[in-house]
Design an enzyme around this catalytic site. Structure first.
Site, PDB file in Angstrom:
ATOM      1  N   TYR A  87       0.751  -1.202  -0.052  1.00 18.00           N
ATOM      2  CA  TYR A  87      -0.084   0.050   0.022  1.00 18.00           C
ATOM      3  C   TYR A  87       0.795   1.280  -0.074  1.00 18.00           C
ATOM      4  CZ  TYR A  87      -4.706  -1.589   0.755  1.00 18.00           C
ATOM      5  OH  TYR A  87      -6.196  -2.089   0.749  1.00 18.00           O
ATOM      6  N   LYS A 143       2.630 -15.114   2.987  1.00 20.26           N
ATOM      7  CA  LYS A 143       2.831 -16.139   1.762  1.00 20.26           C
ATOM      8  C   LYS A 143       4.260 -16.370   1.502  1.00 20.26           C
ATOM      9  CE  LYS A 143       1.140 -17.537  -2.316  1.00 20.26           C
ATOM     10  NZ  LYS A 143       0.261 -18.705  -2.505  1.00 20.26           N
ATOM     11  N   ASP A 167      -6.603  -6.431   4.230  1.00 22.96           N
ATOM     12  CA  ASP A 167      -7.660  -5.853   3.436  1.00 22.96           C
ATOM     13  C   ASP A 167      -8.597  -6.906   2.777  1.00 22.96           C
ATOM     14  OD1 ASP A 167      -9.147  -3.523   2.221  1.00 22.96           O
ATOM     15  OD2 ASP A 167      -8.301  -4.295   0.354  1.00 22.96           O
TER      16      ASP A 167
HETATM   17  C1  IPM Z   1     -10.398  -0.631   3.920  1.00 25.69           C
HETATM   18  C2  IPM Z   1     -10.624  -0.125   2.671  1.00 25.69           C
HETATM   19  C3  IPM Z   1      -9.579   0.881   2.190  1.00 25.69           C
HETATM   20  C4  IPM Z   1      -8.258   0.109   2.194  1.00 25.69           C
HETATM   21  C5  IPM Z   1      -9.455   1.841   0.946  1.00 25.69           C
HETATM   22  C6  IPM Z   1     -10.822   2.487   1.092  1.00 25.69           C
HETATM   23  C7  IPM Z   1      -8.352   2.555   0.773  1.00 25.69           C
HETATM   24  O1  IPM Z   1     -10.798  -0.934   1.604  1.00 25.69           O
HETATM   25  O2  IPM Z   1     -10.469   0.020   5.057  1.00 25.69           O
HETATM   26  O3  IPM Z   1     -10.423  -1.904   3.955  1.00 25.69           O
HETATM   27  O4  IPM Z   1      -8.010  -0.508   1.212  1.00 25.69           O
HETATM   28  O5  IPM Z   1      -7.444   0.017   2.943  1.00 25.69           O
HETATM   29 MG    MG Z   2     -11.073  -2.851   2.453  1.00 24.16          MG
END
Ligand code: IPM
Ligand code: MG
Length: 362
Positions: free
Chosen positions: A135, A190, A246
């Protein structure tokens, strides 16, 4: 105590209003200040996370967040999209530890797409690392490929990376959380393919040696995705990286049949936190008064417990939520025959009433 209130977009404003109503009835001493975030902030100030909103969030002891996003912003440049607000808050406040409980409420067993016996009593805690991984890893971008399968063509790339301290601190969070539960941690990785996650696994194992009373096992993420639908109750605390977390947390939330019920907390090392429902902004139902405010109300309870040191008030909210469910009140997302369908506001009012009742009883 100061709480920053950031309702955001879509159903965000409706559900946060109900949570604020619940907070206000608790008779605690705190100050609140609201600000725009996400698409709403972009419309007003040209940026999803304006300086003033970020400043407010940084100064507050806790942030109560609704949701951000709308399809109409999908064509904006990435830095201006609503999602950047939440990523910016995570990064700027250092909110590295994300708690995503997936609890199946007794009264809602029937709402799951899985068989009731698989999920009755389900109580998992997903701990997702929130400020590292692919990320946030640099470099990222687009360029002309110099190698790979098609040199000379356009390519895009992101960087998956974790540093030792990042993995160590989230591992400690997981082991400590497990000590307060059934003392089991599953670390999801992983490691069979990725260097980053072999590193992750090695470090979690190392940190685990400091917690001999906690049982640690490791699972590859693909298997974890499968086990979550096969035998979800085998999990207790799951700790994993940002991207796997996520994905798995959405899967786990849906097991309970009611993503509208699930709160979340994102904490930094000084217990300052951002609290938000696990679901999104649901622009398709915004403004209709039908969204389920319970995830946000339960997020406010988590906020009282984790950041504001008000565990008793948190308990009161949580038992009020259980009692409105027991009384058969349901927003449309969790409605089933034989229960009473209520609006967003009616649900908030019912929680308030349940809290006031317990106050009178003492
Ligand atoms: C979450 C959401 C976010 C992420 C997005 C909105 C950036 O999916 O909080 O899980 O990917 O972390
Ligand atoms: Mg999410």
């Amino acid at each position: 105590m100061k709480i920053a209130i950031l309702p955001g977009d879509g159903i965000g404003t409706e559900i946060v209003a109900e949570a604020v109503k619940v907070l206000n009835v608790l008779d605690l001493k705190f100050e609140t200040e609201s600000a725009l975030v996400g698409g709403a902030a972009y419309e007003a100030h040209g940026h999803p996370l304006p300086e003033s909103t970020l400043k407010l969030a940084k100064e507050a002891d806790a942030v109560l967040f609704g949701a951000v996003g709308d399809w109409k912003y999908d064509k904006l440049d990435r830095p201006l999209r609503p999602e950047q607000a939440i990523l910016g808050l995570r990064k700027n406040l250092g909110l590295f530890a994300n708690f995503r409980p997936a609890i199946c409420y007794e009264q809602l067993v029937g709402a799951s797409s899985l068989k009731p016996e698989l999920i009755a009593g389900l109580d998992i805690l997903i701990i997702r690392e929130l400020t590292g991984d692919i990320y946030f890893g640099q470099p990222r971008g687009r360029r002309t490929a110099v190698d790979g399968h098609f040199p000379g063509t356009e390519e895009a790339f992101d960087t998956m990376r974790y540093s030792r301290p990042e993995v160590e601190r989230i591992a400690h969070v997981a082991f400590q959380a497990a000590r307060k539960r059934s003392k089991r941690v599953t670390s999801v990785d992983k490691a069979n393919v990725l260097e980053t996650f072999q590193f992750w696994k090695d470090i979690v194992t190392e940190v685990g040696q400091q917690y001999p009373d906690v049982e640690l096992d490791h699972m590859y993420v693909d298997n974890a995705a499968m086990q979550l639908v096969k035998a979800p109750k085998k999990f207790d605390v799951v700790v994993t990286g940002n991207m796997f977390g996520d994905i798995l947390s959405d899967e786990a939330a849906m097991l309970t049949g009611s993503i509208g019920m699930l709160p979340s907390a994102s904490l930094n090392s000084s217990n300052q936190g951002l609290y938000e429902p696990s679901h999104g902004s649901a622009p398709d139902i915004a403004g209709k008064g039908i969204a389920n405010p319970l995830a946000t109300i339960l997020s406010a309870a988590m906020m009282l417990r984790f950041s504001l040191n008000q565990a008793e008030a948190a308990d009161r909210i949580e038992s009020a939520v259980k009692s409105v469910l027991a009384a058969g009140l349901r927003t449309v997302d969790i409605y089933s025959e034989g229960t009473t369908k209520v609006s967003t506001r009616e649900m908030g009012d019912a929680v308030v009433a349940a809290i006031t009742k317990t106050t009178i009883k003492g």
